[in-house]
Scaffold this motif. Structure first.
Motif, PDB file in Angstrom:
ATOM      1  N   MET A   1       0.656  -1.190  -0.137  1.00  0.00           N
ATOM      2  CA  MET A   1       0.108   0.076  -0.135  1.00  0.00           C
ATOM      3  C   MET A   1       1.079   1.028   0.265  1.00  0.00           C
ATOM      4  SD  MET A   1      -2.398   1.277   3.138  1.00  0.00           S
ATOM      5  CE  MET A   1      -3.794  -0.495   2.312  1.00  0.00           C
ATOM      6  N   GLN A   5      -2.625   6.074  -0.513  1.00  0.00           N
ATOM      7  CA  GLN A   5      -3.228   4.886  -0.746  1.00  0.00           C
ATOM      8  C   GLN A   5      -3.338   5.318   1.000  1.00  0.00           C
ATOM      9  OE1 GLN A   5      -2.070   2.103  -2.528  1.00  0.00           O
ATOM     10  NE2 GLN A   5      -3.418   1.884  -3.764  1.00  0.00           N
ATOM     11  N   LEU A   6      -2.275   4.820   2.023  1.00  0.00           N
ATOM     12  CA  LEU A   6      -2.862   4.778   3.268  1.00  0.00           C
ATOM     13  C   LEU A   6      -3.369   6.500   3.636  1.00  0.00           C
ATOM     14  CD1 LEU A   6      -2.682   3.244   5.949  1.00  0.00           C
ATOM     15  CD2 LEU A   6      -0.119   4.880   6.188  1.00  0.00           C
ATOM     16  N   VAL A  74      -5.550  -7.658   1.164  1.00  0.00           N
ATOM     17  CA  VAL A  74      -5.636  -6.984   0.670  1.00  0.00           C
ATOM     18  C   VAL A  74      -5.857  -6.939  -0.879  1.00  0.00           C
ATOM     19  CG1 VAL A  74      -3.848  -4.880  -0.636  1.00  0.00           C
ATOM     20  CG2 VAL A  74      -3.742  -5.648   1.872  1.00  0.00           C
ATOM     21  N   ASP A  78      -8.413  -5.412  -3.825  1.00  0.00           N
ATOM     22  CA  ASP A  78      -7.517  -4.024  -5.184  1.00  0.00           C
ATOM     23  C   ASP A  78      -9.327  -4.041  -5.732  1.00  0.00           C
ATOM     24  OD1 ASP A  78      -6.888  -3.123  -7.288  1.00  0.00           O
ATOM     25  OD2 ASP A  78      -4.661  -3.804  -6.839  1.00  0.00           O
TER      26      ASP A  78
END
Length: 101
Positions: A1, A5-6, A74, A78
């Motif tokens: 990530m 995105q975080l 994750v 996606d």
């Protein structure tokens, strides 16, 4: 990530997350909880993985390390990958885990 995105998932700025990552700032409890939530782990697990809590303090037994990120979750989440691509990645990932055991 990625940090971007975080940042989107945590409502914490990308530059601030970068400074935390480089050790220039220590995050507040609010930021730690937000990061943990974005990574789908408990704040205690996040702190234990960072070496700030023992496994016992985090509520777990001393055992094998717990991944900081649920890799399979994750991959499944996606939105860019097709189901076939996700299944292929998961198969490869699981084969590596089995080989390393």
């Amino acid at each position: 990530m990625s940090l971007r995105q975080l940042a989107d998932l945590t409502d914490v700025s990308n530059p601030y997350l970068s400074q935390i990552e480089r050790g220039l700032h220590e995050p507040s409890v609010r930021v730690l909880k937000s990061i943990a939530r974005a990574l789908n782990v408990s704040a205690e697990t996040l702190l234990a993985q960072a070496g700030l809590l023992s496994d016992e303090e985090a509520g777990g037994a001393p055992s094998a390390p717990v991944p900081a990120v649920d890799t399979e979750a994750v991959i499944r989440a996606d939105p860019v990958l097709t189901e076939a691509q996700k299944n292929a990645l998961l198969a490869v990932y699981r084969s590596y885990l089995a080989e390393n055991r």
